[in-house]
Design an enzyme around this catalytic site. Structure first.
Site, PDB file in Angstrom:
ATOM      1  N   LYS A  13       0.996  -1.238   0.082  1.00 51.60           N
ATOM      2  CA  LYS A  13       0.028   0.110   0.091  1.00 51.60           C
ATOM      3  C   LYS A  13       0.833   1.352  -0.040  1.00 51.60           C
ATOM      4  O   LYS A  13       0.623   2.130  -0.835  1.00 51.60           O
ATOM      5  CB  LYS A  13      -1.008   0.040   1.257  1.00 51.60           C
ATOM      6  CG  LYS A  13      -1.621  -1.120   1.179  1.00 51.60           C
ATOM      7  CD  LYS A  13      -2.897  -0.928   2.612  1.00 51.60           C
ATOM      8  CE  LYS A  13      -2.170  -1.274   3.996  1.00 51.60           C
ATOM      9  NZ  LYS A  13      -1.127  -2.569   4.343  1.00 51.60           N
ATOM     10  N   ARG A 139      11.020  -1.061  12.314  1.00 55.65           N
ATOM     11  CA  ARG A 139       9.893  -0.811  12.904  1.00 55.65           C
ATOM     12  C   ARG A 139       9.668  -1.838  14.027  1.00 55.65           C
ATOM     13  O   ARG A 139       9.903  -2.816  14.051  1.00 55.65           O
ATOM     14  CB  ARG A 139       8.592  -0.987  12.045  1.00 55.65           C
ATOM     15  CG  ARG A 139       8.384   0.528  11.145  1.00 55.65           C
ATOM     16  CD  ARG A 139       7.254   0.116  10.075  1.00 55.65           C
ATOM     17  NE  ARG A 139       6.192  -0.546  10.409  1.00 55.65           N
ATOM     18  CZ  ARG A 139       5.178  -0.706   9.681  1.00 55.65           C
ATOM     19  NH1 ARG A 139       5.198  -0.143   8.562  1.00 55.65           N
ATOM     20  NH2 ARG A 139       3.973  -1.209  10.263  1.00 55.65           N
ATOM     21  N   ARG A 150      -0.838  -8.544  13.499  1.00 53.55           N
ATOM     22  CA  ARG A 150      -1.226  -7.774  12.387  1.00 53.55           C
ATOM     23  C   ARG A 150      -2.115  -8.336  11.547  1.00 53.55           C
ATOM     24  O   ARG A 150      -3.264  -8.031  11.008  1.00 53.55           O
ATOM     25  CB  ARG A 150      -0.071  -6.792  11.814  1.00 53.55           C
ATOM     26  CG  ARG A 150       0.583  -5.811  12.734  1.00 53.55           C
ATOM     27  CD  ARG A 150       1.991  -5.420  12.377  1.00 53.55           C
ATOM     28  NE  ARG A 150       2.023  -4.897  11.209  1.00 53.55           N
ATOM     29  CZ  ARG A 150       3.241  -4.659  10.411  1.00 53.55           C
ATOM     30  NH1 ARG A 150       4.396  -4.860  10.958  1.00 53.55           N
ATOM     31  NH2 ARG A 150       3.133  -4.138   9.265  1.00 53.55           N
TER      32      ARG A 150
HETATM   33  P1  AP5 Z   1       4.974  -1.486   1.907  1.00 52.91           P
HETATM   34  O1  AP5 Z   1       4.550  -0.629   0.755  1.00 52.91           O
HETATM   35  O2  AP5 Z   1       5.622  -1.016   3.081  1.00 52.91           O
HETATM   36  O3  AP5 Z   1       3.285  -2.318   2.489  1.00 52.91           O
HETATM   37  P2  AP5 Z   1       2.153  -1.754   3.246  1.00 52.91           P
HETATM   38  O4  AP5 Z   1       1.012  -2.380   2.590  1.00 52.91           O
HETATM   39  O5  AP5 Z   1       2.308  -0.208   3.231  1.00 52.91           O
HETATM   40  O6  AP5 Z   1       2.667  -2.563   4.452  1.00 52.91           O
HETATM   41  P3  AP5 Z   1       2.674  -1.816   6.084  1.00 52.91           P
HETATM   42  O7  AP5 Z   1       3.411  -2.881   6.951  1.00 52.91           O
HETATM   43  O8  AP5 Z   1       3.548  -0.692   6.038  1.00 52.91           O
HETATM   44  O9  AP5 Z   1       1.273  -2.026   6.329  1.00 52.91           O
HETATM   45  P4  AP5 Z   1       0.581  -2.003   7.728  1.00 52.91           P
HETATM   46  O10 AP5 Z   1      -0.882  -1.881   7.186  1.00 52.91           O
HETATM   47  O11 AP5 Z   1       0.759  -3.020   8.428  1.00 52.91           O
HETATM   48  O12 AP5 Z   1       1.180  -0.576   8.478  1.00 52.91           O
HETATM   49  P5  AP5 Z   1       0.753   0.574   8.872  1.00 52.91           P
HETATM   50  O13 AP5 Z   1       1.912   1.546   8.864  1.00 52.91           O
HETATM   51  O14 AP5 Z   1      -0.201   1.022   7.901  1.00 52.91           O
HETATM   52  O15 AP5 Z   1       5.643  -2.869   1.355  1.00 52.91           O
HETATM   53  C1  AP5 Z   1       6.055  -3.866   2.307  1.00 52.91           C
HETATM   54  C2  AP5 Z   1       7.446  -4.533   1.907  1.00 52.91           C
HETATM   55  O16 AP5 Z   1       7.242  -5.044   0.518  1.00 52.91           O
HETATM   56  C3  AP5 Z   1       8.598  -3.317   1.672  1.00 52.91           C
HETATM   57  O17 AP5 Z   1       9.799  -3.668   1.709  1.00 52.91           O
HETATM   58  C4  AP5 Z   1       8.307  -3.034  -0.185  1.00 52.91           C
HETATM   59  O18 AP5 Z   1       9.469  -2.621  -0.657  1.00 52.91           O
HETATM   60  C5  AP5 Z   1       7.937  -4.490  -0.490  1.00 52.91           C
HETATM   61  N1  AP5 Z   1       7.072  -4.637  -1.548  1.00 52.91           N
HETATM   62  C6  AP5 Z   1       6.182  -3.576  -1.958  1.00 52.91           C
HETATM   63  N2  AP5 Z   1       5.623  -3.922  -3.164  1.00 52.91           N
HETATM   64  C7  AP5 Z   1       6.101  -5.354  -3.587  1.00 52.91           C
HETATM   65  C8  AP5 Z   1       5.874  -5.982  -4.763  1.00 52.91           C
HETATM   66  N3  AP5 Z   1       5.004  -5.745  -5.569  1.00 52.91           N
HETATM   67  N4  AP5 Z   1       6.679  -7.201  -4.624  1.00 52.91           N
HETATM   68  C9  AP5 Z   1       7.596  -7.413  -3.831  1.00 52.91           C
HETATM   69  N5  AP5 Z   1       8.177  -6.674  -2.692  1.00 52.91           N
HETATM   70  C10 AP5 Z   1       7.055  -5.634  -2.518  1.00 52.91           C
HETATM   71  O19 AP5 Z   1       0.179   0.353  10.179  1.00 52.91           O
HETATM   72  C11 AP5 Z   1       0.882   0.143  11.389  1.00 52.91           C
HETATM   73  C12 AP5 Z   1       0.079   0.351  12.849  1.00 52.91           C
HETATM   74  O20 AP5 Z   1      -0.378   1.438  12.871  1.00 52.91           O
HETATM   75  C13 AP5 Z   1      -1.219  -0.742  12.638  1.00 52.91           C
HETATM   76  O21 AP5 Z   1      -0.723  -1.976  13.140  1.00 52.91           O
HETATM   77  C14 AP5 Z   1      -2.002  -0.177  13.503  1.00 52.91           C
HETATM   78  O22 AP5 Z   1      -1.555  -0.320  14.966  1.00 52.91           O
HETATM   79  C15 AP5 Z   1      -1.637   1.332  13.557  1.00 52.91           C
HETATM   80  N6  AP5 Z   1      -2.570   1.774  12.460  1.00 52.91           N
HETATM   81  C16 AP5 Z   1      -2.487   2.270  11.367  1.00 52.91           C
HETATM   82  N7  AP5 Z   1      -3.799   2.719  10.607  1.00 52.91           N
HETATM   83  C17 AP5 Z   1      -4.571   2.564  11.646  1.00 52.91           C
HETATM   84  C18 AP5 Z   1      -5.906   2.572  11.628  1.00 52.91           C
HETATM   85  N8  AP5 Z   1      -6.635   3.148  10.249  1.00 52.91           N
HETATM   86  N9  AP5 Z   1      -6.758   2.116  12.551  1.00 52.91           N
HETATM   87  C19 AP5 Z   1      -6.145   1.789  13.677  1.00 52.91           C
HETATM   88  N10 AP5 Z   1      -4.819   1.527  13.764  1.00 52.91           N
HETATM   89  C20 AP5 Z   1      -3.984   1.929  12.891  1.00 52.91           C
END
Ligand code: AP5
Length: 192
Positions: A13, A139, A150
Site C-alpha cells: 500500500k 519498525r 497484525r
Molecule cells: P509496503 O509498501 O510498506 O506495504 P504496506 O502495505 O504499506 O505495509 P505496512 O507494513 O506498512 O502496512 P501496515 O498496514 O501493517 O502498516 P501501517 O503503517 O499502516 O511494502 C512492504 C514491503 O514489501 C516493502 O519492503 C516493499 O519494498 C515490499 N514490496 C512492496 N510491493 C512489492 C511487490 N509488488 N513485490 C515485492 N515486494 C514488494 O500500520 C501500522 C500500525 O499502525 C497498525 O498495526 C496499527 O497499530 C496502527 N494503525 C495504522 N492505521 C490504523 C487505522 N486506520 N486504525 C487503527 N490502527 C491503525
C-alpha cells in the site's frame, strides 16, 4: 482524485501510494506514518498508541478518525489524497463516509492489493533485512510475533471492508503478487 488503498500488512500500500503521489501530485495520508510520528514526538496520541501498535493491534477508531479528518482539511489535500491504511474497520469506513459528506467530497476508487500470506511474511523479513543493512531503525511492529497479530487484526477487522466497498460499487482488486511496476501499471489502468 481521492483514493483508498486496502490490503494486508506488507501488501505494498505504502509503496504504491508513494508512486501515485508523484504521478498525480496529491499527498499520501498514511495513518501508520502519522501514528509513528506521534509516537516519536511523544504527543498525547502517541503515548496512547505506542503499546497498541507495538503489539500489532489496531489503535482506537476514535483516534484515527480524528487524525484523518484534521489532515484532510489541510491545503495540500485540496486536489485529492491517497488514504493508505485507513479505513481499517467498518466503523472507520462509516465515519469516513460521514466525514467526506460533511466536507462535500467524494471518493473516486478503493483499490485492494491482494497478496498471499506467505509472501507478506517474506516481505516483512526483507524490509527488516534492508533496514538493518541501510543502518536504519527497524519498525517496532516488524517482528514475527507482532506481524502475526497484525495479520489476525487484518483478517478479523479489515478484510470485511472488501465486502463493504464491493457493496458501494467502488472496489477494484489488483494482483499485488506481481512486481512493483506491474502493480503500478494495473492501478494506472483502473484510474485512467
Ligand atoms: P509496503 O509498501 O510498506 O506495504 P504496506 O502495505 O504499506 O505495509 P505496512 O507494513 O506498512 O502496512 P501496515 O498496514 O501493517 O502498516 P501501517 O503503517 O499502516 O511494502 C512492504 C514491503 O514489501 C516493502 O519492503 C516493499 O519494498 C515490499 N514490496 C512492496 N510491493 C512489492 C511487490 N509488488 N513485490 C515485492 N515486494 C514488494 O500500520 C501500522 C500500525 O499502525 C497498525 O498495526 C496499527 O497499530 C496502527 N494503525 C495504522 N492505521 C490504523 C487505522 N486506520 N486504525 C487503527 N490502527 C491503525
Amino acid at each position: 482524485m481521492r483514493l483508498i488503498f486496502l490490503g494486508p500488512p506488507g501488501a505494498g500500500k505504502g509503496t504504491q501510494a508513494k508512486l501515485l503521489t508523484e504521478r498525480y501530485g496529491i499527498p499520501q495520508l498514511s495513518t501508520g506514518d502519522m501514528l509513528r510520528a506521534a509516537v516519536a514526538q511523544a504527543t498525547e496520541v502517541g503515548k496512547r498508541a505506542k503499546a497498541v501498535m507495538d503489539a500489532g493491534q489496531l489503535v482506537s477508531d476514535e483516534i484515527v478518525n480524528e487524525i484523518v479528518s484534521d489532515r484532510i482539511d489541510a491545503p495540500d489535500c485540496a486536489k485529492g489524497f491517497i488514504l493508505d491504511g485507513y479505513p481499517r474497520t467498518v466503523p472507520q469506513a462509516k465515519a469516513l463516509d460521514r466525514m467526506l459528506e460533511s466536507k462535500g467530497l467524494k471518493l473516486d476508487a478503493v483499490i485492494e492489493l491482494k497478496v498471499d500470506e506467505a509472501a507478506l511474511v517474506r516481505r516483512m523479513e526483507n524490509r527488516v533485512a534492508e533496514t538493518i543493512a541501510a543502518g536504519g531503525t527497524v519498525r517496532s511492529d516488524d517482528n514475527p510475533e507482532a506481524f502475526k497479530r497484525r495479520l489476525t487484526e487484518y483478517r478479523e477487522k479489515t478484510a470485511p471492508l472488501s465486502e463493504y466497498y464491493a457493496g458501494t460499487g467502488q472496489l477494484k482488486a489488483v494482483d499485488g503478487m506481481a512486481d512493483v511496476d506491474t502493480v503500478t501499471a494495473e492501478i494506472e489502468k483502473i484510474l485512467a
